[in-house]
Write an enzyme that holds these catalytic residues in place. Structure first.
Site, short mmCIF file in Angstrom:
data_model
loop_
_atom_site.label_atom_id
_atom_site.label_comp_id
_atom_site.label_asym_id
_atom_site.label_seq_id
_atom_site.Cartn_x
_atom_site.Cartn_y
_atom_site.Cartn_z
N SER A 85 0.85 -1.20 0.00
CA SER A 85 0.00 0.00 0.00
C SER A 85 0.88 1.25 0.00
O SER A 85 2.08 1.16 0.31
CB SER A 85 -0.87 -0.03 1.26
OG SER A 85 -1.29 1.24 1.64
N TYR A 92 -2.57 -0.37 10.27
CA TYR A 92 -2.60 -0.71 8.84
C TYR A 92 -1.31 -0.26 8.17
O TYR A 92 -0.70 -0.99 7.40
CB TYR A 92 -3.82 -0.04 8.19
CG TYR A 92 -4.02 -0.39 6.73
CD1 TYR A 92 -4.51 -1.64 6.35
CD2 TYR A 92 -3.74 0.53 5.73
CE1 TYR A 92 -4.70 -1.96 5.01
CE2 TYR A 92 -3.93 0.23 4.39
CZ TYR A 92 -4.42 -1.01 4.03
OH TYR A 92 -4.60 -1.33 2.71
P1 NAD Z 1 -11.98 -5.92 0.11
O1 NAD Z 1 -12.44 -5.69 1.50
O2 NAD Z 1 -12.92 -5.71 -1.03
O3 NAD Z 1 -11.36 -7.41 -0.02
C1 NAD Z 1 -10.72 -8.08 1.01
C2 NAD Z 1 -11.21 -9.53 1.03
O4 NAD Z 1 -10.47 -10.23 2.03
C3 NAD Z 1 -12.69 -9.69 1.38
O5 NAD Z 1 -13.36 -10.48 0.42
C4 NAD Z 1 -12.66 -10.38 2.74
O6 NAD Z 1 -13.76 -11.24 2.96
C5 NAD Z 1 -11.36 -11.12 2.67
N1 NAD Z 1 -10.86 -11.46 4.01
C6 NAD Z 1 -10.90 -10.68 5.13
N2 NAD Z 1 -10.37 -11.33 6.17
C7 NAD Z 1 -9.98 -12.55 5.71
C8 NAD Z 1 -9.39 -13.68 6.33
N3 NAD Z 1 -9.07 -13.69 7.64
N4 NAD Z 1 -9.14 -14.76 5.56
C9 NAD Z 1 -9.47 -14.78 4.24
N5 NAD Z 1 -10.04 -13.73 3.61
C10 NAD Z 1 -10.30 -12.63 4.34
O7 NAD Z 1 -10.69 -5.00 -0.04
P2 NAD Z 1 -9.81 -4.55 -1.30
O8 NAD Z 1 -9.78 -3.07 -1.31
O9 NAD Z 1 -10.18 -5.29 -2.53
O10 NAD Z 1 -8.38 -4.99 -0.74
C11 NAD Z 1 -7.58 -6.03 -1.27
C12 NAD Z 1 -6.16 -5.80 -0.79
O11 NAD Z 1 -5.66 -4.58 -1.33
C13 NAD Z 1 -6.03 -5.65 0.74
O12 NAD Z 1 -4.83 -6.26 1.16
C14 NAD Z 1 -5.94 -4.16 0.93
O13 NAD Z 1 -5.29 -3.84 2.13
C15 NAD Z 1 -5.13 -3.77 -0.29
N6 NAD Z 1 -5.19 -2.36 -0.68
C16 NAD Z 1 -6.37 -1.76 -1.01
C17 NAD Z 1 -6.36 -0.42 -1.42
C18 NAD Z 1 -7.62 0.28 -1.82
O14 NAD Z 1 -7.54 1.48 -2.17
N7 NAD Z 1 -8.76 -0.38 -1.82
C19 NAD Z 1 -5.17 0.28 -1.45
C20 NAD Z 1 -3.98 -0.36 -1.09
C21 NAD Z 1 -4.01 -1.69 -0.71
#
Ligand code: NAD
Length: 272
Positions: A152, A165
């Protein structure tokens, strides 16, 4: 050129594959001919993505998995191997922040509950390390493999309000380097470990920070993010796909231990 970036017939495991960013990655990989195992804590979310892939003629299975529980990850590995025979790629996508681990006018840094901090740190860091142990060991036995972590912007410089985070994502970038070196030096030079650092993409985990719950308008924080993004907007999940295909294919075969920002220039911009 198509062969260089091909993922055809690769067996890909995506943790958090029921989510927005990794669901988009899973669907694109399947469209590119990969066979995808969608691992998620919420079986319904994983099933929805897998069904969508199958409707379009792709190959996918939903697998219930908690990335914080090694036994659950091992059971998921067994199911994937029983179905597809091996694992070529692990995408460690499960992660996110939690409101309770976020400072606000109602919650000072000094009062952030330890359990909320631990939850967020564990979900992101341990939730990347444990699947890397289980699937990484399999890759060593197979003498090939590719791990893609999701870091991130917080790993480069921490954002305000979200200390756990930020620290956890910094740990993921650090671990990406560590594991890349460890795999090459101790096991196999054909096992690569890299990461993508997404900029700002509106998803369920950050929507409450970046947009107003009722009106959907940008919050002051959302405006600051867009203001510090030279391209002047949030990213769209499909804009992560180019970096993903590059890192998972032969096109990057001499690349390991890197974290690639996909951020509209956010990490390059000092704001002045
Ligand atoms: P999201 O919440 O849509 O997806 C996360 C998924 O992880 C969900 O489907 C959830 O059910 C699953 N999950 C949660 N806990 C879990 C566990 N213990 N075991 C298995 N699955 C589990 O979020 P996203 O935005 O698609 O994020 C995906 C990744 O990208 C994450 O690591 C997030 O930190 C990272 N990220 C997101 C952004 C952003 O702008 N959205 C930016 C930087 C990094």
């Amino acid at each position: 050129m198509n062969d260089l970036f091909s993922v055809k017939d690769k067996i890909v495991v995506v943790t958090g594959g029921g989510g927005i960013l990794c669901g988009t990655m899973a669907k694109a990989l399947a469209a590119g001919g990969a066979k995808v195992a969608i691992l998620d804590l919420f079986e319904a979310a994983a099933t929805k993505v897998a069904d969508e892939i199958k409707t379009k003629g792709g190959t996918a299975i939903p697998v219930l998995c908690n990335v914080l529980d090694k036994t659950s990850i091992e059971q998921a590995r067994d199911k994937v191997v029983a179905t597809f025979g091996r694992v070529d790629v692990l995408i460690n996508g499960a992660g996110g922040n939690k409101k309770e681990a976020t400072t606000s006018p109602q919650m000072s840094f000094f009062d952030l509950p330890a359990e909320a901090i631990r939850f967020v740190f564990d979900l992101n860091f341990l939730g990347t390390l444990l699947p890397s142990q289980v699937f990484g060991k399999l890759m060593v036995e197979q003498k090939a493999g590719n791990i893609l972590n999701i870091s991130s912007m917080n790993a480069i410089r921490p954002l305000t309000k979200i200390p756990a985070y930020s620290a956890a994502k910094a740990a993921i970038s650090n671990f990406t380097q560590w594991l890349a070196v460890h795999m090459c030096q101790n096991y196999d030079k054909d096992i690569r470990v890299n990461a993508i650092a997404p900029g700002f993409f509106l998803t369920e985990q950050n929507r409450f920070l970046l947009t107003d719950e009722k009106t959907g308008a940008l919050t002051p924080r959302g405006e600051t993010v867009v203001g510090h993004t030279p391209m002047g907007r949030f990213g769209s999940p499909d804009e992560l796909l180019g970096a993903m295909f590059w890192l998972l294919s032969e096109a990057s075969k001499f690349v390991t231990g890197v974290t690639i920002p996909v951020d509209g220039g956010f990490s390059a911009c000092c704001g002045v």
